[in-house]
Motif scaffolding. Structure first.
Motif, PDB file in Angstrom:
ATOM      1  N   ASP A 227      -5.308  -3.396  -7.318  1.00 27.97           N
ATOM      2  CA  ASP A 227      -4.543  -3.806  -8.331  1.00 27.97           C
ATOM      3  C   ASP A 227      -2.920  -3.339  -8.145  1.00 27.97           C
ATOM      4  OD1 ASP A 227      -4.333  -4.401 -11.228  1.00 27.97           O
ATOM      5  OD2 ASP A 227      -3.593  -2.305 -11.482  1.00 27.97           O
ATOM      6  N   ARG A 228      -2.813  -2.164  -7.511  1.00 27.42           N
ATOM      7  CA  ARG A 228      -1.462  -1.513  -7.476  1.00 27.42           C
ATOM      8  C   ARG A 228      -1.445  -1.011  -5.958  1.00 27.42           C
ATOM      9  NH1 ARG A 228       1.865  -2.433 -11.812  1.00 27.42           N
ATOM     10  NH2 ARG A 228       0.299  -2.545 -13.478  1.00 27.42           N
ATOM     11  N   VAL A 229      -0.270  -0.465  -5.659  1.00 27.90           N
ATOM     12  CA  VAL A 229       0.105   0.169  -4.405  1.00 27.90           C
ATOM     13  C   VAL A 229       1.272   0.983  -4.447  1.00 27.90           C
ATOM     14  CG1 VAL A 229       1.594  -1.590  -3.199  1.00 27.90           C
ATOM     15  CG2 VAL A 229       0.174  -0.373  -1.638  1.00 27.90           C
ATOM     16  N   VAL A 230       1.117   2.370  -3.929  1.00 26.03           N
ATOM     17  CA  VAL A 230       2.230   3.220  -4.123  1.00 26.03           C
ATOM     18  C   VAL A 230       2.663   3.239  -2.340  1.00 26.03           C
ATOM     19  CG1 VAL A 230       1.841   4.805  -5.842  1.00 26.03           C
ATOM     20  CG2 VAL A 230       0.597   5.070  -3.704  1.00 26.03           C
ATOM     21  N   VAL A 231       3.979   3.324  -2.364  1.00 27.52           N
ATOM     22  CA  VAL A 231       4.201   3.103  -0.939  1.00 27.52           C
ATOM     23  C   VAL A 231       5.144   4.563  -0.551  1.00 27.52           C
ATOM     24  CG1 VAL A 231       6.060   1.920   0.739  1.00 27.52           C
ATOM     25  CG2 VAL A 231       4.478   0.800  -1.219  1.00 27.52           C
ATOM     26  N   LEU A 232       4.890   5.127   0.480  1.00 33.14           N
ATOM     27  CA  LEU A 232       5.679   6.306   0.758  1.00 33.14           C
ATOM     28  C   LEU A 232       6.839   5.705   2.017  1.00 33.14           C
ATOM     29  CD1 LEU A 232       6.438   9.226   1.314  1.00 33.14           C
ATOM     30  CD2 LEU A 232       4.411   9.537   2.859  1.00 33.14           C
ATOM     31  N   PRO A 233       7.844   5.393   1.821  1.00 30.52           N
ATOM     32  CA  PRO A 233       8.600   4.971   2.783  1.00 30.52           C
ATOM     33  C   PRO A 233       9.309   6.017   3.842  1.00 30.52           C
ATOM     34  CG  PRO A 233       9.765   4.927   0.710  1.00 30.52           C
ATOM     35  CD  PRO A 233       8.462   5.305   0.513  1.00 30.52           C
ATOM     36  N   LEU A 234       9.591   5.552   4.959  1.00 34.15           N
ATOM     37  CA  LEU A 234       9.946   6.508   5.963  1.00 34.15           C
ATOM     38  C   LEU A 234      10.938   5.895   6.496  1.00 34.15           C
ATOM     39  CD1 LEU A 234       6.429   6.822   7.793  1.00 34.15           C
ATOM     40  CD2 LEU A 234       7.463   8.533   6.091  1.00 34.15           C
ATOM     41  N   LYS A 235      11.793   6.938   7.210  1.00 36.32           N
ATOM     42  CA  LYS A 235      13.079   6.503   7.756  1.00 36.32           C
ATOM     43  C   LYS A 235      12.777   5.513   9.103  1.00 36.32           C
ATOM     44  CE  LYS A 235      15.211  10.925   6.830  1.00 36.32           C
ATOM     45  NZ  LYS A 235      15.852  12.285   7.554  1.00 36.32           N
ATOM     46  N   PRO A 236      13.633   4.622   8.923  1.00 39.27           N
ATOM     47  CA  PRO A 236      13.554   3.316  10.043  1.00 39.27           C
ATOM     48  C   PRO A 236      13.659   4.038  11.354  1.00 39.27           C
ATOM     49  CG  PRO A 236      15.531   2.969   8.401  1.00 39.27           C
ATOM     50  CD  PRO A 236      14.902   4.312   8.354  1.00 39.27           C
ATOM     51  N   ASP A 237      13.948   5.071  11.728  1.00 39.44           N
ATOM     52  CA  ASP A 237      13.870   5.526  13.109  1.00 39.44           C
ATOM     53  C   ASP A 237      12.676   6.480  13.270  1.00 39.44           C
ATOM     54  OD1 ASP A 237      14.945   7.638  11.449  1.00 39.44           O
ATOM     55  OD2 ASP A 237      16.240   8.518  13.122  1.00 39.44           O
ATOM     56  N   THR A 238      11.634   6.365  12.488  1.00 42.14           N
ATOM     57  CA  THR A 238      10.489   7.180  12.474  1.00 42.14           C
ATOM     58  C   THR A 238       9.760   6.666  13.779  1.00 42.14           C
ATOM     59  OG1 THR A 238      10.661   7.798  10.228  1.00 42.14           O
ATOM     60  CG2 THR A 238       8.413   8.156  11.292  1.00 42.14           C
ATOM     61  N   PRO A 239       9.322   7.367  14.761  1.00 47.28           N
ATOM     62  CA  PRO A 239       8.720   6.958  15.883  1.00 47.28           C
ATOM     63  C   PRO A 239       7.070   6.664  15.378  1.00 47.28           C
ATOM     64  CG  PRO A 239       9.740   9.245  16.133  1.00 47.28           C
ATOM     65  CD  PRO A 239      10.000   8.860  14.859  1.00 47.28           C
ATOM     66  N   LEU A 240       6.983   5.592  16.179  1.00 47.36           N
ATOM     67  CA  LEU A 240       5.335   5.018  15.694  1.00 47.36           C
ATOM     68  C   LEU A 240       4.378   6.150  15.860  1.00 47.36           C
ATOM     69  CD1 LEU A 240       3.484   2.670  14.757  1.00 47.36           C
ATOM     70  CD2 LEU A 240       3.263   2.108  17.358  1.00 47.36           C
ATOM     71  N   PRO A 241       4.150   6.828  16.667  1.00 49.31           N
ATOM     72  CA  PRO A 241       3.194   8.159  16.702  1.00 49.31           C
ATOM     73  C   PRO A 241       3.604   8.914  15.363  1.00 49.31           C
ATOM     74  CG  PRO A 241       4.298   7.941  19.001  1.00 49.31           C
ATOM     75  CD  PRO A 241       5.169   7.222  18.135  1.00 49.31           C
ATOM     76  N   VAL A 242       4.682   9.338  15.122  1.00 50.46           N
ATOM     77  CA  VAL A 242       4.790  10.078  13.930  1.00 50.46           C
ATOM     78  C   VAL A 242       4.094   9.479  12.573  1.00 50.46           C
ATOM     79  CG1 VAL A 242       6.711  11.407  12.367  1.00 50.46           C
ATOM     80  CG2 VAL A 242       6.808  11.437  14.842  1.00 50.46           C
ATOM     81  N   VAL A 243       4.496   8.145  12.497  1.00 46.59           N
ATOM     82  CA  VAL A 243       4.194   7.240  11.348  1.00 46.59           C
ATOM     83  C   VAL A 243       2.455   7.442  11.429  1.00 46.59           C
ATOM     84  CG1 VAL A 243       3.788   5.022  10.490  1.00 46.59           C
ATOM     85  CG2 VAL A 243       5.897   5.680  11.470  1.00 46.59           C
ATOM     86  N   ARG A 244       1.960   7.312  12.458  1.00 48.57           N
ATOM     87  CA  ARG A 244       0.388   7.612  12.478  1.00 48.57           C
ATOM     88  C   ARG A 244       0.220   8.943  11.981  1.00 48.57           C
ATOM     89  NH1 ARG A 244       0.577   2.631  12.012  1.00 48.57           N
ATOM     90  NH2 ARG A 244       0.673   1.287  13.811  1.00 48.57           N
ATOM     91  N   ILE A 245       0.590   9.848  12.425  1.00 47.59           N
ATOM     92  CA  ILE A 245       0.326  11.266  12.250  1.00 47.59           C
ATOM     93  C   ILE A 245       0.498  11.453  10.723  1.00 47.59           C
ATOM     94  CG2 ILE A 245       1.160  13.685  12.471  1.00 47.59           C
ATOM     95  CD1 ILE A 245       1.782  13.058  15.237  1.00 47.59           C
ATOM     96  N   ILE A 246       1.491  10.909  10.115  1.00 45.26           N
ATOM     97  CA  ILE A 246       1.818  11.140   8.667  1.00 45.26           C
ATOM     98  C   ILE A 246       0.802  10.310   7.895  1.00 45.26           C
ATOM     99  CG2 ILE A 246       3.393  10.413   6.748  1.00 45.26           C
ATOM    100  CD1 ILE A 246       5.643  10.979   8.750  1.00 45.26           C
ATOM    101  N   GLU A 247       0.159   9.122   8.360  1.00 50.04           N
ATOM    102  CA  GLU A 247      -0.634   8.523   7.813  1.00 50.04           C
ATOM    103  C   GLU A 247      -2.105   9.228   7.904  1.00 50.04           C
ATOM    104  OE1 GLU A 247      -3.499   4.526   8.553  1.00 50.04           O
ATOM    105  OE2 GLU A 247      -2.025   4.966   9.938  1.00 50.04           O
ATOM    106  N   ALA A 248      -2.535   9.922   9.017  1.00 47.71           N
ATOM    107  CA  ALA A 248      -3.497  10.831   9.128  1.00 47.71           C
ATOM    108  C   ALA A 248      -3.613  12.007   8.225  1.00 47.71           C
ATOM    109  CB  ALA A 248      -3.789  11.205  10.453  1.00 47.71           C
ATOM    110  N   ALA A 249      -2.206  12.555   7.923  1.00 41.86           N
ATOM    111  CA  ALA A 249      -1.914  13.696   7.215  1.00 41.86           C
ATOM    112  C   ALA A 249      -2.194  13.503   5.724  1.00 41.86           C
ATOM    113  CB  ALA A 249      -0.565  14.406   7.162  1.00 41.86           C
ATOM    114  N   VAL A 250      -1.760  12.370   5.374  1.00 39.10           N
ATOM    115  CA  VAL A 250      -1.992  11.601   3.979  1.00 39.10           C
ATOM    116  C   VAL A 250      -3.617  11.723   3.604  1.00 39.10           C
ATOM    117  CG1 VAL A 250      -1.694   9.960   2.312  1.00 39.10           C
ATOM    118  CG2 VAL A 250       0.203  10.800   3.642  1.00 39.10           C
ATOM    119  N   ALA A 251      -4.146  11.012   4.740  1.00 41.55           N
ATOM    120  CA  ALA A 251      -5.626  10.859   4.388  1.00 41.55           C
ATOM    121  C   ALA A 251      -6.529  12.247   4.372  1.00 41.55           C
ATOM    122  CB  ALA A 251      -6.193   9.903   5.645  1.00 41.55           C
ATOM    123  N   ASP A 252      -5.936  13.159   5.203  1.00 41.86           N
ATOM    124  CA  ASP A 252      -6.485  14.380   5.183  1.00 41.86           C
ATOM    125  C   ASP A 252      -6.332  15.212   3.984  1.00 41.86           C
ATOM    126  OD1 ASP A 252      -7.517  16.526   6.862  1.00 41.86           O
ATOM    127  OD2 ASP A 252      -5.888  17.609   6.270  1.00 41.86           O
TER     128      ASP A 252
END
Length: 143
Positions: free
Chosen positions: A94-119
């Motif tokens: 129905d809805r989505v919340v978005v946590l926008p990250l800086k455009p220069d965020t390295p891909l491994p960091v994006v994935r770590i943040i995803e895992a931290a949010v899920a944790d």
């Protein structure tokens, strides 16, 4: 598996997981149809489903991340992977919340943040795979 209801406090804690990489704190639960209007080339996104009780609340159904050079590419990927391939998600989200990250965020960091949010909020029902959260994740993302 029970669903976690998204509260303002939980969203703030989830947003804080991005540390210095967070572009902004966007507590808005956007309609799924509005994804193409959200400008983010790197983000963690949290699709929500409406709950029965109390009315007007939303539960976390999935946690994902995306990283592309252009924001429109991000949302085409999300729509293609989830809403076109998994018709039940198109029907239920129905809805989505978005946590926008800086455009220069390295891909491994994006994935770590995803895992931290899920944790933080537990594995949502439809997350069959999540990135591994390293033991030293706070040091890796500069938090």
């Amino acid at each position: 598996m029970s669903r976690i209801v998204l509260t303002p406090a939980l969203w703030q804690a989830m947003s804080d997981r991005a540390g210095k990489w967070r572009l902004q704190h966007d507590p808005v639960a956007h309609p799924i149809s509005a994804l193409r209007h959200i400008s983010a080339s790197r983000c963690v996104y949290v699709p929500l489903i409406a709950t029965q009780r109390p009315a007007g609340t939303f539960a976390i159904d999935y946690i994902g991340s995306a990283a592309r050079d252009h924001p429109r590419s991000v949302w085409r990927r999300i729509a293609g992977e989830h809403q076109l391939v998994h018709l039940d998600r198109k029907r239920d989200w129905d809805r989505v919340v978005v946590l926008p990250l800086k455009p220069d965020t390295p891909l491994p960091v994006v994935r770590i943040i995803e895992a931290a949010v899920a944790d933080l909020c537990g594995r949502p029902p439809r997350c069959s795979r999540l990135p591994h959260l390293p033991t030293d994740w706070r040091a890796r993302v500069g938090m």
